[in-house]
Design a protein around this motif. Structure first.
Motif, PDB file in Angstrom:
ATOM      1  N   TYR A 142      72.493  52.015 -32.957  1.00  0.00           N
ATOM      2  CA  TYR A 142      72.453  52.369 -34.367  1.00  0.00           C
ATOM      3  C   TYR A 142      71.173  53.158 -34.638  1.00  0.00           C
ATOM      4  N   GLY A 143      70.125  52.771 -33.953  1.00  0.00           N
ATOM      5  CA  GLY A 143      68.856  53.452 -34.174  1.00  0.00           C
ATOM      6  C   GLY A 143      67.920  53.342 -32.987  1.00  0.00           C
ATOM      7  N   ILE A 165      67.883  62.997 -29.162  1.00  0.00           N
ATOM      8  CA  ILE A 165      68.498  62.166 -30.202  1.00  0.00           C
ATOM      9  C   ILE A 165      69.370  63.027 -31.121  1.00  0.00           C
ATOM     10  N   LYS A 166      68.879  64.214 -31.460  1.00  0.00           N
ATOM     11  CA  LYS A 166      69.675  65.135 -32.295  1.00  0.00           C
ATOM     12  C   LYS A 166      70.984  65.506 -31.616  1.00  0.00           C
ATOM     13  N   HIS A 169      73.311  62.578 -31.513  1.00  0.00           N
ATOM     14  CA  HIS A 169      73.799  62.403 -32.878  1.00  0.00           C
ATOM     15  C   HIS A 169      74.932  63.392 -33.173  1.00  0.00           C
ATOM     16  N   GLN A 175      76.087  57.963 -35.753  1.00  0.00           N
ATOM     17  CA  GLN A 175      75.253  57.036 -36.527  1.00  0.00           C
ATOM     18  C   GLN A 175      73.797  57.015 -36.039  1.00  0.00           C
ATOM     19  N   GLN A 177      70.042  57.417 -35.245  1.00  0.00           N
ATOM     20  CA  GLN A 177      68.888  57.934 -35.985  1.00  0.00           C
ATOM     21  C   GLN A 177      67.615  57.294 -35.455  1.00  0.00           C
ATOM     22  N   LYS A 207      58.999  57.328 -41.613  1.00  0.00           N
ATOM     23  CA  LYS A 207      59.556  56.985 -40.297  1.00  0.00           C
ATOM     24  C   LYS A 207      58.506  56.318 -39.413  1.00  0.00           C
TER      25      LYS A 207
END
Ligand code: ADP
Ligand code: MG
Length: 256
Positions: A142-143, A165-166, A169, A175, A177, A207
């Motif tokens: 999820y993260g 990560i981008k 994603h 989901q 992030q 962040k």
């Protein structure tokens, strides 16, 4: 239902494993049900949870190759208060064995699905690379929690991870992030660390987690006793910071 988090940074020695085991123990301490997944062939999170990686009957390797389920392969890290899906050197081979298989980057996600209801948090300790193993972590998460030292090259090193990560994603896991950047091994007496810390906040805003993990020798000593610092010496500064961080994670999650 569990929320799944990767602790990732493609650099080695930045505090990923220390963060994973102490966050797991901290979350357990504040009443959360936790599964820790060791996705690094070095097996440091396994040993640091008091489980001998050489004695594992089944590991995350067997789970990725579908010769065991998570329910079969997990063990209880008794003194730590969480469950563990352990790893050892065998896992290094999985990288190659997985390449030819179908759904190779979604194996961990599929394997975890049946146990999601049993946990509040699943924490994945990633290896120091952006490999197929890390990709399996990112595809199910999820993260991402990114531990980092406030040093000169810290920001530079971050861009590869942010790009990966981008891409994940956009193509594999919508989901996904960055949940936050965690400043670790922090020494407030060092001016450079304060400066980099300020830069991080300027760049990444909220962040950046509020909690800062200080450099604390008790955290470094704990693994040789097979315990997270939070369990080994609960009153040490580093341990208190990790329990604080666990609370911050629970709080942040409530707002997501
Ligand atoms: P990684 O998993 O990213 O390779 P580790 O968590 O194994 O990094 O940490 C690298 C080294 O730094 C280990 O020896 C660990 O004990 C030590 N360490 C990590 N965090 C701290 C801290 N806050 N204070 C002191 N030593 C730390
Ligand atoms: Mg590690």
């Amino acid at each position: 239902m569990a929320k799944i988090f990767c602790v990732a940074n493609q650099k080695g020695g930045v505090g990923k494993t220390t963060t994973t085991v102490n966050l797991a123990a901290g979350l357990a301490k504040v009443g959360q049900r936790v599964l820790l997944v060791d996705l690094d062939p070095q097996g440091n999170a396994t040993m640091g949870s008091g489980v001998d990686k050489r004695q594992l009957e089944n590991s995350v390797y067997d789970v990725l190759l579908e010769s065991a389920t998570v329910a079969e392969a997990r063990v209880r890290a008794d003194k730590c208060g969480y469950d563990l899906l352990g790893a050892n050197r065998e896992l290094a081979g999985a990288e190659i064995e997985l390449v030819g298989l179908e759904r190779r980057e979604k194996r961990l996600k599929q394997a975890l699905t049946p146990v999601l209801a049993e946990y509040d948090f699943i924490l994945i300790d990633c290896p120091p690379s952006l490999s197929l193993l890390t990709l399996n972590g990112l595809c199910t998460a999820y993260g991402v929690v990114v531990p980092m030292q406030c040093e000169y090259f810290a920001l530079e090193g971050l861009s590869d991870l942010v790009n990966t990560i981008k891409q994940v994603h956009a193509n594999l896991n919508p989901q996904l992030q960055i949940i936050g950047l965690l400043r670790v091994m922090f020494d407030a007496r060092i001016t450079l660390q304060q400066q980099v810390s300020e830069q991080l906040k300027a760049h990444f805003g909220d962040k950046v987690f509020n909690t800062v993990i200080p450099r604390n020798v008790r955290l470094a000593e704990a693994p040789s006793y097979g315990l997270p610092g939070v369990v080994f010496d609960p009153s040490a500064r580093g341990s208190l910071a990790f329990v604080e961080f666990a609370k911050e994670m629970v709080e942040r999650l409530g707002k997501l």
